[in-house]
Structure formats: C-alpha cells, structure tokens
Scaffold this active site. Sequence first.
Site, PDB file in Angstrom:
ATOM      1  N   ASP A   8       0.723  -1.035  -0.176  1.00  0.00           N
ATOM      2  CA  ASP A   8      -0.013   0.487  -0.071  1.00  0.00           C
ATOM      3  C   ASP A   8       0.714   1.065   0.214  1.00  0.00           C
ATOM      4  O   ASP A   8       1.914   1.043  -0.250  1.00  0.00           O
ATOM      5  CB  ASP A   8      -0.637  -0.241   1.496  1.00  0.00           C
ATOM      6  CG  ASP A   8      -0.883   0.311   2.581  1.00  0.00           C
ATOM      7  OD1 ASP A   8       1.026   0.350   2.896  1.00  0.00           O
ATOM      8  OD2 ASP A   8      -1.374   0.501   3.424  1.00  0.00           O
ATOM      9  N   CYS A  65       3.244  -3.329   4.577  1.00  0.00           N
ATOM     10  CA  CYS A  65       2.781  -1.903   4.654  1.00  0.00           C
ATOM     11  C   CYS A  65       3.078  -0.985   5.127  1.00  0.00           C
ATOM     12  O   CYS A  65       4.435  -1.614   5.791  1.00  0.00           O
ATOM     13  CB  CYS A  65       1.393  -2.407   5.075  1.00  0.00           C
ATOM     14  SG  CYS A  65       0.753  -3.766   5.791  1.00  0.00           S
ATOM     15  N   THR A  67       2.706  -1.749   8.727  1.00  0.00           N
ATOM     16  CA  THR A  67       3.076  -2.807  10.054  1.00  0.00           C
ATOM     17  C   THR A  67       3.539  -4.583   9.095  1.00  0.00           C
ATOM     18  O   THR A  67       3.925  -4.552   9.636  1.00  0.00           O
ATOM     19  CB  THR A  67       1.886  -3.297  10.935  1.00  0.00           C
ATOM     20  OG1 THR A  67       0.818  -3.429  10.188  1.00  0.00           O
ATOM     21  CG2 THR A  67       2.086  -1.469  11.249  1.00  0.00           C
ATOM     22  N   HIS A  98      10.460 -23.901   7.614  1.00  0.00           N
ATOM     23  CA  HIS A  98       9.421 -24.496   8.196  1.00  0.00           C
ATOM     24  C   HIS A  98       8.170 -25.247   7.764  1.00  0.00           C
ATOM     25  O   HIS A  98       7.392 -25.441   8.607  1.00  0.00           O
ATOM     26  CB  HIS A  98       9.403 -24.208  10.029  1.00  0.00           C
ATOM     27  CG  HIS A  98      11.327 -24.919  10.955  1.00  0.00           C
ATOM     28  ND1 HIS A  98      10.631 -24.843  12.306  1.00  0.00           N
ATOM     29  CD2 HIS A  98      12.326 -25.085  10.000  1.00  0.00           C
ATOM     30  CE1 HIS A  98      12.422 -25.780  12.217  1.00  0.00           C
ATOM     31  NE2 HIS A  98      12.409 -25.838  11.590  1.00  0.00           N
ATOM     32  N   HIS A 133       7.861 -30.891   9.099  1.00  0.00           N
ATOM     33  CA  HIS A 133       6.709 -29.602   8.650  1.00  0.00           C
ATOM     34  C   HIS A 133       6.339 -29.790   7.316  1.00  0.00           C
ATOM     35  O   HIS A 133       5.125 -29.073   7.554  1.00  0.00           O
ATOM     36  CB  HIS A 133       8.138 -29.054   7.953  1.00  0.00           C
ATOM     37  CG  HIS A 133       9.592 -28.705   9.627  1.00  0.00           C
ATOM     38  ND1 HIS A 133       9.150 -28.018  11.124  1.00  0.00           N
ATOM     39  CD2 HIS A 133      10.560 -29.018   8.602  1.00  0.00           C
ATOM     40  CE1 HIS A 133       9.921 -28.319  10.992  1.00  0.00           C
ATOM     41  NE2 HIS A 133      10.806 -28.576  10.121  1.00  0.00           N
TER      42      HIS A 133
HETATM   43  C1  RB5 Z   1      -1.876   2.295   6.704  1.00  0.00           C
HETATM   44  O1  RB5 Z   1      -2.053   3.674   7.406  1.00  0.00           O
HETATM   45  C2  RB5 Z   1      -2.012   1.704   7.633  1.00  0.00           C
HETATM   46  O2  RB5 Z   1      -2.778   0.689   8.097  1.00  0.00           O
HETATM   47  C3  RB5 Z   1      -1.536   0.474   6.716  1.00  0.00           C
HETATM   48  O3  RB5 Z   1       0.169   0.293   5.538  1.00  0.00           O
HETATM   49  C4  RB5 Z   1      -0.513  -1.612   7.503  1.00  0.00           C
HETATM   50  O4  RB5 Z   1      -0.316  -0.429   8.891  1.00  0.00           O
HETATM   51  C5  RB5 Z   1      -1.980  -1.987   8.343  1.00  0.00           C
HETATM   52  O5  RB5 Z   1      -1.785  -3.003   9.107  1.00  0.00           O
END
Ligand code: RB5
Length: 149
Positions: A8, A65, A67, A98, A133
């Site tokens: 994203d 993304c 996180t 694994h 595994h």
């Molecule tokens: C976008 O702001 C953020 O929420 C997205 O990139 C991600 O971290 C969601 O899990």
Amino acid sequence: MRIALGSDHAGLQLKNEIIKHLEEKGLEIKNFGTYTDASCDYPDFAEKVAEEVAAKNFNLGILICGTGIGISIAANKVPGVRAALCSDTFSAHACREHNNANILAIGQRVVGVGLALDIVDSFLSAEFEGDRHQRRLDKISEIEKKYSK
Ligand code: RB5
C-alpha cells in the site's frame, strides 16, 4: 525465480528499495502496485499478489504495508497462501524452512531499509525442509478446507 511484489502507500518506499535490490541481483520481478503514495487499501494489493502466488505464476511474493500486519492477514485469506510477517532474519529463513512460507510480509514503519534487505535475502535463500514440517502444513491445509465453502 519469479517474485511478485505489492504494497500500500505506507509500504511504497520500502517496496521500491526491495525492487531495486532484486533487480540488481538479476531476479525476475513484477510489481502489482500501488504505484503512487496516494492513500489506498492494503487488501487490494494483498489479494493480487496472493492470487498470483497461489496460482503458481510466481515462486514467491513480497508484501509491504506500514506494519506488515494488515497485508499479511489479508494475503492469508487466499487458499494456499502462507504469508509470514518478519522483522528479523532468523524468522525470515525459518518461515521458509519450517513453514514453507510463500509470501514474506514486512512493515516499512517497523524495520529500516538495511535490515529489510537482509530479511529479503534470508527469505529468498532458504529452502523448505519438508519431513515433519510437511505433516504440520498438511494439518493447516485441512483447517483451510474445513472452513472453505
Ligand atoms: C496504513 O496507514 C496502515 O494502516 C497500513 O499500512 C498497515 O500498517 C495496516 O496493517
């Protein structure tokens, strides 16, 4: 090896660094978007990359993304996908060895570029070890089948 990538807006910069890194290594890649830093929804890119990897059009996928959490959760909804969110190199090779992970997820807001590139290299150079595994992965597939309509 063919690698599908997606992100994203919050993963765009790191994805571009990873693409540059993979191209320098001579790997064949395809970027499924997003292509600009305009705000967008990570499930859209998770779905595209996950479908391509599940269909075996690509050997492996990489999703980024903010996180790495949302995009990995979304990718794991596609049957046959085993997306692993990694913030360290040990997990990056262990998830191949694994768990036979076929998608690596990374959080751009979590790890720096240098570590992220090491994580990518660890993931790509490791191989699934099979044996016990595989038995565990078969059980995961059974769970998937049980809840698929
Ligand atoms: C976008 O702001 C953020 O929420 C997205 O990139 C991600 O971290 C969601 O899990």
